[in-house]
Design an enzyme around this catalytic site. Structure first.
Site, mmCIF file in Angstrom:
data_model
loop_
_atom_site.group_PDB
_atom_site.id
_atom_site.type_symbol
_atom_site.label_atom_id
_atom_site.label_comp_id
_atom_site.label_asym_id
_atom_site.label_seq_id
_atom_site.Cartn_x
_atom_site.Cartn_y
_atom_site.Cartn_z
ATOM 1 N N LYS A 203 0.836 -1.195 0.000
ATOM 2 C CA LYS A 203 0.000 0.000 0.000
ATOM 3 C C LYS A 203 0.878 1.255 0.000
ATOM 4 O O LYS A 203 0.678 2.172 -0.771
ATOM 5 C CB LYS A 203 -0.918 -0.030 1.228
ATOM 6 C CG LYS A 203 -1.841 1.152 1.338
ATOM 7 C CD LYS A 203 -2.812 0.996 2.497
ATOM 8 C CE LYS A 203 -3.534 2.312 2.735
ATOM 9 N NZ LYS A 203 -4.472 2.263 3.842
ATOM 10 N N GLU A 209 10.356 -4.892 4.604
ATOM 11 C CA GLU A 209 10.405 -6.288 4.173
ATOM 12 C C GLU A 209 10.120 -6.395 2.674
ATOM 13 O O GLU A 209 10.831 -7.076 1.928
ATOM 14 C CB GLU A 209 9.340 -7.111 4.928
ATOM 15 C CG GLU A 209 9.610 -7.280 6.409
ATOM 16 C CD GLU A 209 8.982 -6.187 7.261
ATOM 17 O OE1 GLU A 209 8.753 -5.071 6.741
ATOM 18 O OE2 GLU A 209 8.718 -6.443 8.448
ATOM 19 N N GLY A 263 -4.966 -1.818 4.917
ATOM 20 C CA GLY A 263 -4.154 -2.957 4.447
ATOM 21 C C GLY A 263 -4.830 -4.294 4.682
ATOM 22 O O GLY A 263 -4.925 -5.137 3.786
ATOM 23 N N ARG A 264 -5.345 -4.499 5.899
ATOM 24 C CA ARG A 264 -5.937 -5.810 6.227
ATOM 25 C C ARG A 264 -7.331 -5.980 5.640
ATOM 26 O O ARG A 264 -7.978 -6.998 5.856
ATOM 27 C CB ARG A 264 -5.926 -6.019 7.747
ATOM 28 C CG ARG A 264 -6.545 -4.897 8.555
ATOM 29 C CD ARG A 264 -6.155 -4.995 10.029
ATOM 30 N NE ARG A 264 -6.640 -3.858 10.808
ATOM 31 C CZ ARG A 264 -5.988 -2.714 10.962
ATOM 32 N NH1 ARG A 264 -4.821 -2.543 10.364
ATOM 33 N NH2 ARG A 264 -6.471 -1.748 11.700
ATOM 34 N N GLU A 349 -4.963 -6.760 14.748
ATOM 35 C CA GLU A 349 -4.426 -5.443 14.362
ATOM 36 C C GLU A 349 -5.554 -4.399 14.427
ATOM 37 O O GLU A 349 -5.304 -3.218 14.662
ATOM 38 C CB GLU A 349 -3.799 -5.496 12.956
ATOM 39 C CG GLU A 349 -2.816 -4.358 12.705
ATOM 40 C CD GLU A 349 -2.022 -4.483 11.410
ATOM 41 O OE1 GLU A 349 -2.592 -4.246 10.334
ATOM 42 O OE2 GLU A 349 -0.818 -4.820 11.463
ATOM 43 N N HIS A 380 -5.368 -33.478 17.344
ATOM 44 C CA HIS A 380 -4.246 -34.307 17.797
ATOM 45 C C HIS A 380 -3.120 -33.451 18.345
ATOM 46 O O HIS A 380 -1.990 -33.911 18.476
ATOM 47 C CB HIS A 380 -3.767 -35.195 16.642
ATOM 48 C CG HIS A 380 -4.833 -36.152 16.203
ATOM 49 N ND1 HIS A 380 -5.000 -37.396 16.771
ATOM 50 C CD2 HIS A 380 -5.845 -36.011 15.299
ATOM 51 C CE1 HIS A 380 -6.034 -37.993 16.220
ATOM 52 N NE2 HIS A 380 -6.569 -37.168 15.317
ATOM 53 N N LYS A 508 9.228 -0.985 14.292
ATOM 54 C CA LYS A 508 9.820 -0.592 12.999
ATOM 55 C C LYS A 508 10.884 0.476 13.230
ATOM 56 O O LYS A 508 11.977 0.427 12.650
ATOM 57 C CB LYS A 508 8.754 0.008 12.075
ATOM 58 C CG LYS A 508 7.798 -0.975 11.462
ATOM 59 C CD LYS A 508 6.917 -0.240 10.434
ATOM 60 C CE LYS A 508 5.670 -1.008 10.100
ATOM 61 N NZ LYS A 508 4.715 -0.272 9.293
HETATM 62 O O1 F6P Z 1 2.141 -4.297 9.857
HETATM 63 C C1 F6P Z 1 1.730 -3.011 9.643
HETATM 64 C C2 F6P Z 1 1.226 -2.781 8.259
HETATM 65 O O2 F6P Z 1 1.114 -1.415 8.089
HETATM 66 C C3 F6P Z 1 -0.098 -3.480 7.969
HETATM 67 O O3 F6P Z 1 -1.204 -2.804 8.445
HETATM 68 C C4 F6P Z 1 -0.045 -3.585 6.489
HETATM 69 O O4 F6P Z 1 -0.987 -4.475 6.001
HETATM 70 C C5 F6P Z 1 1.386 -4.032 6.310
HETATM 71 O O5 F6P Z 1 2.108 -3.281 7.263
HETATM 72 C C6 F6P Z 1 1.966 -3.842 4.940
HETATM 73 O O6 F6P Z 1 1.967 -2.510 4.544
HETATM 74 P P1 F6P Z 1 2.165 -2.118 3.036
HETATM 75 O O7 F6P Z 1 1.060 -2.700 2.247
HETATM 76 O O8 F6P Z 1 2.165 -0.623 3.027
HETATM 77 O O9 F6P Z 1 3.501 -2.657 2.581
#
Ligand code: F6P
Length: 547
Positions: A203, A209, A263-264, A349, A380, A508
């Site tokens: 987003k 990452e 995002g979620r 979240e 199990h 972060k």
């Molecule tokens: O973990 C925090 C967060 O901001 C989430 O809410 C989001 O889905 C994720 O990081 C990834 O963010 P982006 O889509 O901006 O890479």
């Protein structure tokens, strides 16, 4: 929680306190029609909540709680595009993404419907082209798609792609999320660069990452196919189209969405492109349609038939009145093996908050720990604790009446196990029943006495069951939307902002500060002023580090 809601909750607490001897088994004895009376239907989903320890008065008290929290007003605010995400000053309009009618959808004074349709049409054309080979890579039609993203830019597509495995008839989809290089290395090791399409999903297009993995993918690709081939092999999904361009992604390979999609909550947007590529645009539209049907249901069904409302209120009862800390989600549907992981982000979240919308400390508890694994595997592993442990863990059971891939009697056995578990959890097995069973088996009296306490089950452990015809794209869309609205209702009752996520920021920030110390040369790292454990770990890390 606002004062009116607190008062309404107090009423339910009184009702609860007055029925300490109430049991699920007893409720079934009192009401032979309890299954019918404590079931609701949303589209294709039958929701059986009769195996929760709730009577009619308590349920009515919970409906009053929802009213006291002004659920109708807040729901109208959600759907009308008000900025209910106050700390980020944003509307929350993921529901607009699955409204396939041409209804006007106003956000910030603008009808966003044409834009939503335009992006979906571009996604559709792109997916069709990739799937029929008219949009191809350097080595011919794309055989593999790699979605690079994390959190909401990963969990939704991963979960949905897995859930719709039987509907996958496009290129193979892979997902890379972890900054741990092992993740991308494992995925890349099986791929041919010249038939692989990379989708960078973020987003913000700044997430460490994702940007690290995207860069690594790009270098790996350039080494094999050259710089000029990048534009044919990379696409992006983002709200930050200036940044996707800077990464080298062509405008016609960048699919946008908007800041009013959390995002979620974004799998319904361009973030769902990997799913559309895998299952095809028609199935993706069915998936959207399932969610839209639930949006309608949530807005129009009366309280006693409103499934997301019931889910939320039962959760409130367990969390705020019974004091249960966790909530298990147990799909008896192997393809939902990532469903609990997905719900962890959606629920935790969203509602893992301790400050109200007014900026005060929350009184009482908010979101529970959500966890789970598919049945029968969980049986199990951790069901021992659910049946006989000291904590009570409310659980959702998800069961399809029909398998997508029927083989022999596998599915009947699966369903029998699901129903058996909810019955065992509700009714348990009394000491007397155990005694009789052991006697019948010819066990000596002294042994029986010793064994009875261990073999008895207390029962009275709450579960809800979601029964649906088959895990189709439409049903999956419904299931996800039910949980989204459950989370919304609970957030309203707790008076928290379910749509921000400040709790992820501190880690972060500190990771950014620590990275130079981790990268630094042994003996030269200055960890002055850091916490003693952190500086100790840094020193131990550098001592162990090779090279
Ligand atoms: O973990 C925090 C967060 O901001 C989430 O809410 C989001 O889905 C994720 O990081 C990834 O963010 P982006 O889509 O901006 O890479």
């Amino acid at each position: 929680m606002k004062q009116d809601a607190q008062d309404a909750l107090q009423q339910v607490k009184h009702l609860h306190a007055a029925t300490t001897d109430q049991t699920i088994a007893g409720l079934f004895e009192q009401d032979p029609n309890r299954f019918e009376n404590f079931s609701a239907r949303c589209g294709e989903i039958h929701f059986d909540y009769s195996k929760n320890n709730l009577n009619v008065d308590q349920l009515n008290g919970l409906f009053a709680l929802a009213d006291a929290a002004d659920l109708p007003g807040r729901r109208a605010a959600l759907f009308s595009g008000e900025h209910i995400n106050v700390t980020e000053d944003r509307a929350v309009q993921h529901t607009a993404l699955r409204d396939l009618t041409s209804t006007t959808i106003m956000v910030d004074g603008e009808n966003v419907q044409p834009e939503i349709t335009a992006v979906r049409e571009r996604m559709t054309a792109f997916s069709k082209g990739v799937r029929d080979g008219s949009i191809a890579g350097q080595g011919g039609p794309f055989t593999d798609i790699v979605n690079i993203g994390i959190g909401g830019s990963d969990l939704g597509p991963v979960m949905v792609a897995a859930a719709l495995t039987p509907y996958q008839n496009g290129p193979n989809v892979h997902f890379v999320s972890n900054v741990d290089g092992a993740d991308i290395a494992d995925v890349l090791s099986s791929l041919n660069a010249d038939t692989t399409l990379f989708i960078v999903a973020s987003k913000t297009f700044t997430t460490q990452e994702t940007m690290t993995n995207a860069q690594t993918a790009r270098e790996w690709f350039v080494e094999r196919c050259g710089e000029t081939a990048v534009e044919a092999h990379f696409a992006a999904l983002s709200t930050a189209l200036d940044k996707t361009k800077a990464f080298g992604i062509r405008d016609d390979r960048a699919f946008g969405f908007w800041d009013w999609v959390g995002g979620r909550y974004s799998v319904w947007s361009a973030i769902g492109l990997s799913v559309m590529l895998a299952v095809g645009p028609e199935a993706f539209v069915e998936f959207l349609g399932g969610a839209h049907a639930v949006d309608q249901h949530f807005q129009t069904a009366k309280a006693s038939e409103n499934v997301p409302l019931l889910m939320a209120l039962i959760g409130i009862y367990h969390r705020n009145i019974c004091g249960y800390d966790t909530h298990a989600v147990l799909p008896y549907d192997q393809h939902l093996h990532r469903f609990a992981a997905y719900l962890q982000q959606l629920d935790m979240e969203s509602n893992g908050k301790r400050i109200t919308l007014d900026g005060d400390d929350v009184v009482g508890q908010t979101g529970p720990v959500v966890w789970g694994e598919p049945g029968t595997n969980g049986q199990h592993a951790f069901y021992q604790l659910i049946h006989q442990g000291t904590s009570i863990i409310p659980a959702d059971f998800l069961v399809a009446a029909n398998a997508n891939d029927p083989i022999g009697d596998h599915h009947q056995k699966l369903v029998a196990n699901a129903f058996a578990q909810t019955e065992a959890l509700a009714l348990g097995k009394s000491r007397r029943q155990v005694e009789q069973q052991l006697k019948k088996a010819g066990i000596a009296t002294d042994k029986i006495e010793a064994l009875v306490p261990h073999k008895a089950f207390p029962g009275n452990r709450p579960t809800s069951t979601f029964l649906y015809p088959k895990l189709t794209p439409h049903v999956l869309g419904q299931l996800i939307a039910l949980y989204e609205h459950k989370v919304f209702v609970q957030g309203v009752i707790w008076n928290i902002n379910s749509y921000d996520q400040w709790g992820v920021e501190l880690g972060k920030e500190l990771a950014g500060e620590l990275l130079p110390m981790v990268k630094g040369v042994k003996g030269e790292v200055d960890a002055e002023g850091r916490n003693g454990s952190t500086s100790g770990l840094l020193a131990a890390f550098h001592a162990m580090r090779q090279g």
